[in-house]
Design a protein around this motif. Structure first.
Motif, PDB file in Angstrom:
ATOM      1  N   UNK A 103       0.823  -1.229   0.000  1.00 17.70           N
ATOM      2  CA  UNK A 103       0.000   0.000   0.000  1.00 17.70           C
ATOM      3  C   UNK A 103       0.851   1.272   0.000  1.00 17.70           C
ATOM      4  N   UNK A 104       2.169   1.133   0.183  1.00 17.65           N
ATOM      5  CA  UNK A 104       3.002   2.307   0.473  1.00 17.65           C
ATOM      6  C   UNK A 104       3.644   2.916  -0.770  1.00 17.65           C
ATOM      7  N   UNK A 105       3.923   4.215  -0.645  1.00 17.68           N
ATOM      8  CA  UNK A 105       4.805   4.903  -1.596  1.00 17.68           C
ATOM      9  C   UNK A 105       6.135   5.069  -0.885  1.00 17.68           C
ATOM     10  N   UNK A 106       7.201   4.572  -1.496  1.00 16.32           N
ATOM     11  CA  UNK A 106       8.535   4.713  -0.910  1.00 16.32           C
ATOM     12  C   UNK A 106       9.342   5.698  -1.756  1.00 16.32           C
ATOM     13  N   UNK A 107       9.785   6.779  -1.102  1.00 13.66           N
ATOM     14  CA  UNK A 107      10.619   7.761  -1.808  1.00 13.66           C
ATOM     15  C   UNK A 107      12.075   7.414  -1.525  1.00 13.66           C
ATOM     16  N   UNK A 108      12.835   7.147  -2.575  1.00 15.61           N
ATOM     17  CA  UNK A 108      14.266   6.880  -2.364  1.00 15.61           C
ATOM     18  C   UNK A 108      15.048   8.145  -2.716  1.00 15.61           C
ATOM     19  N   UNK A 109      16.101   8.376  -1.939  1.00 10.47           N
ATOM     20  CA  UNK A 109      16.842   9.645  -2.079  1.00 10.47           C
ATOM     21  C   UNK A 109      18.263   9.417  -2.592  1.00 10.47           C
ATOM     22  N   UNK A 110      18.520   8.232  -3.141  1.00 13.47           N
ATOM     23  CA  UNK A 110      19.902   7.902  -3.520  1.00 13.47           C
ATOM     24  C   UNK A 110      20.437   8.752  -4.661  1.00 13.47           C
ATOM     25  N   UNK A 111      19.534   9.371  -5.425  1.00 14.53           N
ATOM     26  CA  UNK A 111      20.005  10.238  -6.514  1.00 14.53           C
ATOM     27  C   UNK A 111      20.148  11.684  -6.044  1.00 14.53           C
ATOM     28  N   UNK A 112      19.992  11.918  -4.753  1.00 15.96           N
ATOM     29  CA  UNK A 112      20.082  13.300  -4.207  1.00 15.96           C
ATOM     30  C   UNK A 112      21.280  13.363  -3.254  1.00 15.96           C
ATOM     31  N   UNK A 113      22.473  13.374  -3.817  1.00 17.11           N
ATOM     32  CA  UNK A 113      23.663  13.246  -2.967  1.00 17.11           C
ATOM     33  C   UNK A 113      24.518  14.511  -2.936  1.00 17.11           C
ATOM     34  N   UNK A 114      23.948  15.636  -3.350  1.00 23.33           N
ATOM     35  CA  UNK A 114      24.738  16.871  -3.413  1.00 23.33           C
ATOM     36  C   UNK A 114      25.251  17.296  -2.046  1.00 23.33           C
ATOM     37  N   UNK A 115      26.501  17.769  -2.017  1.00 23.07           N
ATOM     38  CA  UNK A 115      27.108  18.296  -0.787  1.00 23.07           C
ATOM     39  C   UNK A 115      27.799  19.609  -1.139  1.00 23.07           C
ATOM     40  N   UNK A 116      27.488  20.667  -0.408  1.00 24.20           N
ATOM     41  CA  UNK A 116      28.164  21.953  -0.615  1.00 24.20           C
ATOM     42  C   UNK A 116      28.741  22.400   0.716  1.00 24.20           C
ATOM     43  N   UNK A 117      30.008  22.786   0.687  1.00 25.81           N
ATOM     44  CA  UNK A 117      30.650  23.262   1.920  1.00 25.81           C
ATOM     45  C   UNK A 117      30.885  24.763   1.788  1.00 25.81           C
ATOM     46  N   UNK A 118      30.408  25.521   2.759  1.00 23.27           N
ATOM     47  CA  UNK A 118      30.721  26.947   2.822  1.00 23.27           C
ATOM     48  C   UNK A 118      31.780  27.105   3.909  1.00 23.27           C
ATOM     49  N   UNK A 119      33.042  27.151   3.466  1.00 21.71           N
ATOM     50  CA  UNK A 119      34.145  27.130   4.437  1.00 21.71           C
ATOM     51  C   UNK A 119      34.139  28.387   5.299  1.00 21.71           C
ATOM     52  N   UNK A 120      33.777  29.518   4.708  1.00 22.83           N
ATOM     53  CA  UNK A 120      33.773  30.779   5.451  1.00 22.83           C
ATOM     54  C   UNK A 120      32.786  30.746   6.606  1.00 22.83           C
ATOM     55  N   UNK A 121      31.597  30.211   6.346  1.00 21.54           N
ATOM     56  CA  UNK A 121      30.565  30.125   7.405  1.00 21.54           C
ATOM     57  C   UNK A 121      30.722  28.855   8.237  1.00 21.54           C
ATOM     58  N   UNK A 122      31.597  27.942   7.821  1.00 21.05           N
ATOM     59  CA  UNK A 122      31.726  26.619   8.453  1.00 21.05           C
ATOM     60  C   UNK A 122      30.378  25.897   8.471  1.00 21.05           C
ATOM     61  N   UNK A 123      29.759  25.836   7.294  1.00 24.22           N
ATOM     62  CA  UNK A 123      28.432  25.221   7.177  1.00 24.22           C
ATOM     63  C   UNK A 123      28.427  24.263   5.992  1.00 24.22           C
ATOM     64  N   UNK A 124      27.773  23.108   6.188  1.00 24.44           N
ATOM     65  CA  UNK A 124      27.550  22.168   5.076  1.00 24.44           C
ATOM     66  C   UNK A 124      26.079  22.194   4.711  1.00 24.44           C
TER      67      UNK A 124
END
Ligand SMILES: Cc1cc2nc3c(=O)[nH]c(=O)nc-3n(C[C@H](O)[C@H](O)[C@H](O)COP(=O)(O)OP(=O)(O)OC[C@H]3O[C@@H](n4cnc5c(N)ncnc54)[C@H](O)[C@@H]3O)c2cc1C
Length: 479
Positions: A103-124
């Motif tokens: 009965x379920x809808x399963x959302x897979x996120x394996x194609x959503x692997x983006x990573x951005x690092x903002x070194x100045x703010x120390x934020x990913x």
């Protein structure tokens, strides 16, 4: 409400691309360059899409949506809402919980692997399917580290939504969830929102600790830290020395600074050629160390542990941060496992004796790993923005894993339950949600993951943002 335009013919052709334009036009097309792929049981690619790290509970949803963008997630949730279908999410399959069926809808996120690092703010900023492995690699390139866990194969978002207990830096900086700045989430109404401490404080509170109960996260921003020195690794002792090692550990752990993170595990190593002698086929007491203070202090701090007995192997040394996975040596490929957990308020002499009686060299327990992980330090302090991550007063996690398939389910589950029962006198009565698995999905078990007042707030939030409990394929918050 829009429905996903899926013709059986197109599905059999290998899946339908669900770009928004195609949806609005009312016809899926296999050649569309972007958009989610939609699969049904029997379709080519379905089995790969639902494959999971834990082989003992593979989802079998009637519909799989392989999302590529936040918009794909929005569309999938909107469609499931129109059909009143429950929605699950799969990144890696490290933490199976409620069964995911037809009965379920399963959302897979394996194609959503983006990573951005903002070194100045120390934020990913990471997308929903990012793994710790490549997120850490990207952060290290900027001389920064996240509060990652014991292995790179775990998903960043699932880990962080459950708290995120770093066995390297948790005692210094707290839970990963404490350092989240913003969460993009698709709610039961199909809307995509950016949730922060000021935009919706209660939803921000609930998402951090409540896992997928309040929506499907499409991206997350969190703080990073300068890379400290790392002196770490594992010391393996013969299981026959387990009593000396565990008693030494329980006394030692009371004396260490917050920069010293550690755990001790009783491991039954398989009798296989890939396990080197003298460890092959043995029960070992494995002490894991991650010291992030001055290297000059490390050897003296660890000396009492090294003196507990003669190690079979001692690999604790100064190491580059990128080598951290050797500290725990978690399995890196999919494994069938049954898992149980508890939180301990203390590791007294009696507690160690009870653990050894239930899981030590003379115990018949066939489980593969019984781990005691030291908490405390910043993990025990309240975060700047309050969250649902509970039980910060616990001193240790207890985590039990039995590796084996369904034919061993009976004996492994019984043995794991026996160890949890044996440690009951030292339990806080709570559980750490990230370590809960298929046998901890009952409403009573899920309540144990949260302080009563936190559970009350989560219930009220659930009624507000997901009144039909569409997001129930998890450790579910219910009345
Ligand atoms: C070998 C191993 C080592 C581990 N080490 C640690 C550790 O050191 N510290 C620690 O804290 N935990 C650890 N864990 C536990 C781990 O954090 C949880 O299993 C976590 O849920 C894994 O997330 P995942 O996305 O990889 O797994 P999945 O099984 O894909 O997801 C598990 C659950 O996470 C939630 N989730 C995942 N993605 C989303 C999303 N996009 N939106 C909303 N909810 C989502 C959902 O509730 C989902 O059911 C470990 C687990 C294993 C098996």
């Amino acid at each position: 409400m829009r429905h996903l335009p899926v013709s059986r013919r197109a599905l059999l052709g290998g899946g339908v691309a669900l770009g928004t334009a195609a949806l609005l036009a009312g016809c899926g097309t296999e050649t569309a360059p972007a958009g989610a792929r939609l699969l049904r049981p029997g379709d080519p690619g379905y089995d790969a899409a639902v494959s999971s790290f834990n082989l003992n509970q593979i989802p079998r949803p009637g519909t799989v949506v392989q999302a590529r963008t936040a918009d794909d997630v929005r569309t999938a949730v909107g469609d499931a809402a129109a059909r009143r279908a429950p929605v699950g999410v799969l990144a890696t399959g490290h933490q199976p919980s409620s069964p995911i069926g037809e009965d379920a809808v399963l959302i897979t996120t394996r194609a959503m692997r983006g990573v951005t690092i903002n070194a100045g703010r120390r934020v990913a900023r990471v997308e929903a399917g990012a793994l710790w492995g490549h997120t850490l690699t990207a952060a290290l390139q900027q001389q920064l580290v996240p509060l990652h866990g014991s292995t790179g194969t775990v998903g960043v978002v699932g880990y962080t939504l459950g708290g995120g207990l770093s066995p390297l830096l948790g005692r210094v900086h707290g839970y990963a969830a404490d350092h989240v700045l913003a969460i993009d989430v698709v709610g039961a109404d199909g809307e995509l929102r950016t949730v922060t401490a000021s935009s919706d404080p209660e939803l921000f509170f609930g998402l951090r600790g409540g896992k997928s109960n309040f929506g499907i996260v499409t991206a997350m921003e969190f703080g990073l830290f300068p890379v400290p020195p790392l002196y770490g690794g594992a010391i393996m002792f013969d299981g026959a020395d387990g009593a000396r090692v565990l008693h030494t550990y329980r006394e030692w752990v009371r004396t260490v600074p917050e920069t010293m993170s550690s755990s001790v595990a009783l491991l039954r190593l398989p009798d296989l050629p890939q396990v080197p002698e003298p460890l092959r086929g043995k029960l070992v007491a494995n002490v894991r160390i991650a010291f992030t203070g001055p290297a000059s202090e490390a050897a003296a701090l660890i000396a009492p542990l090294r003196a507990a007995a003669t190690p079979l192997r001692d690999q604790v040394a100064q190491m580059p941060w990128s080598g951290y996975a050797a500290i725990h040596s978690d399995p890196t490929s999919p494994t069938p496992a049954y898992e149980r957990t508890a939180l301990l308020r203390d590791l007294s002499e009696d507690a160690v004796d009870a653990l050894l009686a239930a899981a030590g060299p003379d115990a018949p327990a066939p489980v593969t790993a019984v781990e005691i992980r030291h908490l405390g330090g910043a993990l025990a302090r309240p975060p700047q923005a309050e969250s649902a991550v509970s039980h910060r007063d616990a001193a240790f996690t207890l985590f039990i894993a039995g590796v084996g398939g369904p034919e061993q389910a009976g004996s492994l589950k019984e043995a794991a339950a026996g160890i949890v029962r044996a440690m009951q006198p030292w339990s806080t009565g709570g559980m750490y949600v990230n370590f809960m698995n298929t046998d901890d999905t009952s409403p009573e078990s899920v309540r144990q993951a949260y302080r009563p007042e936190v559970y009350g707030r989560l219930l009220a939030l659930k009624k507000r943002v997901d009144p039909d409990n569409m997001f129930r394929l998890n450790h579910n918050i219910v009345d």
